[in-house]
Scaffold this motif. Structure first.
Motif, PDB file in Angstrom:
ATOM      1  N   GLY A   1       0.771  -1.408  -0.218  1.00  0.00           N
ATOM      2  CA  GLY A   1       0.020   0.057  -0.155  1.00  0.00           C
ATOM      3  C   GLY A   1       0.959   1.485  -0.284  1.00  0.00           C
ATOM      4  O   GLY A   1       0.254   2.371  -0.099  1.00  0.00           O
ATOM      5  N   GLN A   2       2.336   1.096  -0.021  1.00  0.00           N
ATOM      6  CA  GLN A   2       3.076   2.505   0.064  1.00  0.00           C
ATOM      7  C   GLN A   2       2.834   3.373  -0.820  1.00  0.00           C
ATOM      8  O   GLN A   2       2.662   4.547  -0.865  1.00  0.00           O
ATOM      9  CB  GLN A   2       4.520   1.847   0.061  1.00  0.00           C
ATOM     10  CG  GLN A   2       5.432   2.854   0.351  1.00  0.00           C
ATOM     11  CD  GLN A   2       6.714   2.601   0.612  1.00  0.00           C
ATOM     12  OE1 GLN A   2       6.987   1.274   0.738  1.00  0.00           O
ATOM     13  NE2 GLN A   2       7.653   3.338   1.217  1.00  0.00           N
ATOM     14  N   GLU A   3       2.396   3.104  -2.230  1.00  0.00           N
ATOM     15  CA  GLU A   3       2.074   3.864  -3.468  1.00  0.00           C
ATOM     16  C   GLU A   3       0.887   4.556  -3.124  1.00  0.00           C
ATOM     17  O   GLU A   3       0.732   5.707  -3.792  1.00  0.00           O
ATOM     18  CB  GLU A   3       2.176   3.018  -4.789  1.00  0.00           C
ATOM     19  CG  GLU A   3       3.495   2.464  -5.047  1.00  0.00           C
ATOM     20  CD  GLU A   3       3.749   1.139  -4.261  1.00  0.00           C
ATOM     21  OE1 GLU A   3       2.925   0.629  -3.493  1.00  0.00           O
ATOM     22  OE2 GLU A   3       5.066   0.781  -4.590  1.00  0.00           O
ATOM     23  N   SER A   4       0.111   4.063  -2.306  1.00  0.00           N
ATOM     24  CA  SER A   4      -1.462   4.619  -2.241  1.00  0.00           C
ATOM     25  C   SER A   4      -1.372   5.906  -1.069  1.00  0.00           C
ATOM     26  O   SER A   4      -2.338   6.714  -0.938  1.00  0.00           O
ATOM     27  CB  SER A   4      -2.296   3.721  -1.710  1.00  0.00           C
ATOM     28  OG  SER A   4      -2.208   3.346  -0.258  1.00  0.00           O
ATOM     29  N   PHE A   5      -0.092   5.977  -0.380  1.00  0.00           N
ATOM     30  CA  PHE A   5       0.041   7.063   0.854  1.00  0.00           C
ATOM     31  C   PHE A   5      -0.129   8.409   0.251  1.00  0.00           C
ATOM     32  O   PHE A   5       0.729   8.712  -0.772  1.00  0.00           O
ATOM     33  CB  PHE A   5       1.337   6.707   1.411  1.00  0.00           C
ATOM     34  CG  PHE A   5       1.382   7.784   2.832  1.00  0.00           C
ATOM     35  CD1 PHE A   5       0.408   7.405   3.945  1.00  0.00           C
ATOM     36  CD2 PHE A   5       2.485   8.476   2.819  1.00  0.00           C
ATOM     37  CE1 PHE A   5       0.782   8.249   4.743  1.00  0.00           C
ATOM     38  CE2 PHE A   5       2.446   9.185   4.009  1.00  0.00           C
ATOM     39  CZ  PHE A   5       1.855   9.078   5.085  1.00  0.00           C
TER      40      PHE A   5
ATOM     41  N   GLU B   1      -1.581   2.755   4.107  1.00  0.00           N
ATOM     42  CA  GLU B   1      -2.820   3.339   3.586  1.00  0.00           C
ATOM     43  C   GLU B   1      -3.041   4.506   3.275  1.00  0.00           C
ATOM     44  O   GLU B   1      -1.800   5.320   3.771  1.00  0.00           O
ATOM     45  CB  GLU B   1      -4.058   2.763   4.627  1.00  0.00           C
ATOM     46  CG  GLU B   1      -4.068   1.294   4.904  1.00  0.00           C
ATOM     47  CD  GLU B   1      -5.159   0.792   5.794  1.00  0.00           C
ATOM     48  OE1 GLU B   1      -6.179   1.585   5.882  1.00  0.00           O
ATOM     49  OE2 GLU B   1      -5.003  -0.164   6.437  1.00  0.00           O
ATOM     50  N   PRO B   2      -3.812   5.094   2.342  1.00  0.00           N
ATOM     51  CA  PRO B   2      -3.712   6.472   1.926  1.00  0.00           C
ATOM     52  C   PRO B   2      -3.784   7.540   3.137  1.00  0.00           C
ATOM     53  O   PRO B   2      -2.804   8.401   2.711  1.00  0.00           O
ATOM     54  CB  PRO B   2      -5.109   6.531   1.419  1.00  0.00           C
ATOM     55  CG  PRO B   2      -5.525   5.299   0.842  1.00  0.00           C
ATOM     56  CD  PRO B   2      -5.076   4.379   1.989  1.00  0.00           C
ATOM     57  N   THR B   3      -4.169   7.236   4.323  1.00  0.00           N
ATOM     58  CA  THR B   3      -3.849   8.219   5.346  1.00  0.00           C
ATOM     59  C   THR B   3      -3.225   7.915   6.683  1.00  0.00           C
ATOM     60  O   THR B   3      -3.578   8.495   7.705  1.00  0.00           O
ATOM     61  CB  THR B   3      -5.381   8.961   5.679  1.00  0.00           C
ATOM     62  OG1 THR B   3      -6.170   7.661   6.232  1.00  0.00           O
ATOM     63  CG2 THR B   3      -5.960   9.548   4.576  1.00  0.00           C
TER      64      THR B   3
END
Length: 352
Positions: free
Chosen positions: A142-146, A261-263
């Motif tokens: 999920g690193q790219e979604s941060f 995760e994104p947040t």
């Protein structure tokens, strides 16, 4: 461009490279130093702004040039390059910069050092490239979604860029503690490490623990095992900045999160922690990719060493590597590498 030649090519103009150049000149060995930086200072030119001489672990004197007592408040990125520049003015080593070495290969004869400014043929290479240009950047699901900011120590400038944020600091080494201490002054921090940090309570004395640590690293590199981080051998010390971080509650360590995760991050226990910045204080590895054409690494991923010499390629020496990563170790390694090269050339004058 016409190939040039030197008996010894030194790659890197930091502490260990300058030490090697000093001893090569004393031995009367023809040499050149190829440095990728545009000016003196090596990796110290890039340290973060707030790293002061009071905080660094000591810069050992270069050979032939004792330092004046440092100003504890002066940024290391200013003080150390100035000292290196003074050394270069006094001893005038044959440094070419900026020159980036792209590959070292076996030639016929000798070794071929390829750069972005032509090729060099040589009888021996002293590699002094350190670690700064090879930061370890872990990957997590999920690193790219941060959606927030991600920085490595390599990119970090000052705590100002993180003021008022919720910041995850990842890493269990000295740099992680230094960054935690200053970032926690202006931001809410969360500290993550893969393993429980080990803080020494017995102090760290070179006469005892220091020698034991070096012996462990030497055992690893002589066996061809990849050497670990400095802290994995020494543990952490209760320095003034570590104690200050502890006082503010910044050293409440958490197990490594399992996903990004994104947040925020997903904790090891499944809960979620909101963060809007991640600082990867995850260290560096030896910058040796230009040596890949020589096939020095074994099946373990390490390079078997005999002193500073690569066991399977006696024309290549690695300094500022393994047990010689400290500034005092880098100095000694520069001298030892030159002594070994001089001895080999004396015993085998036709060897290339």
């Amino acid at each position: 461009m016409t190939d040039r030649s030197a008996t010894v090519v030194v790659i890197g103009g930091g502490q260990s490279g300058l030490s090697a150049a000093y001893h090569l000149r004393r031995r009367g060995l023809d040499h050149v130093v190829l440095d990728a930086e545009p000016a003196p200072g090596g990796a110290w030119r890039h340290r973060w702004e707030s790293l002061r001489m009071a905080t660094v672990n000591g810069i050992f004197d270069l050979p032939g040039l004792p330092q004046d007592p440092p100003d504890p408040a002066e940024p290391s990125r200013v003080a150390v390059p100035r000292y290196f520049a003074e050394f270069e003015r006094k001893f005038d080593p044959p440094i070419l910069r900026p020159v980036r070495v792209t590959a070292v290969r076996r030639g016929d004869p000798g070794l071929i050092v390829e750069t972005d400014r032509g090729r060099w043929t040589t009888r021996a290479v002293i590699n002094a490239t350190g670690t700064w240009t090879n930061p370890v950047r872990p990957r997590y699901p999920g690193q790219e979604s941060f959606q927030g900011l991600q920085l490595h120590t390599y990119d970090y400038v000052s705590a100002d860029q993180l003021a008022g944020r919720r910041v995850a600091v990842v890493g269990g080494g000295i740099s992680a503690l230094q960054l935690l201490e200053e970032i926690s002054r202006v931001a809410k921090t969360f500290w993550y490490t893969r393993r429980e940090p080990w803080f020494r309570t017995d102090g760290f004395q070179p006469e005892g623990a220091g020698r034991e640590t070096i012996a462990k690293v030497v055992a690893d590199v002589e066996a061809g095992r990849p050497s670990g981080s400095v802290v994995s051998y020494t543990g952490l010390a209760w320095t003034p900045y570590a104690l200050e971080a502890k006082r503010r509650g910044a050293l409440e360590r958490r197990p490594m999160f399992t996903a990004i995760e994104p947040t925020g991050v997903r904790e090891a226990d499944g809960t979620f922690t909101s963060v809007d910045a991640i600082v990867w204080a995850t260290g560096f590895k030896a910058a040796l990719s230009h040596l890949d054409p020589l096939g020095l690494r074994n099946e373990l991923g390490g390079i078997r060493m005999l002193g500073t010499q690569v066991a399977d390629e006696p024309r290549v020496h690695l300094i500022g590597f393994g047990p010689s990563q400290s500034t005092v170790g880098a100095n000694r390694a520069g001298r030892d590498a030159v002594n070994a090269i001089a001895k080999r050339l004396a015993h085998h004058p036709a060897a290339i």
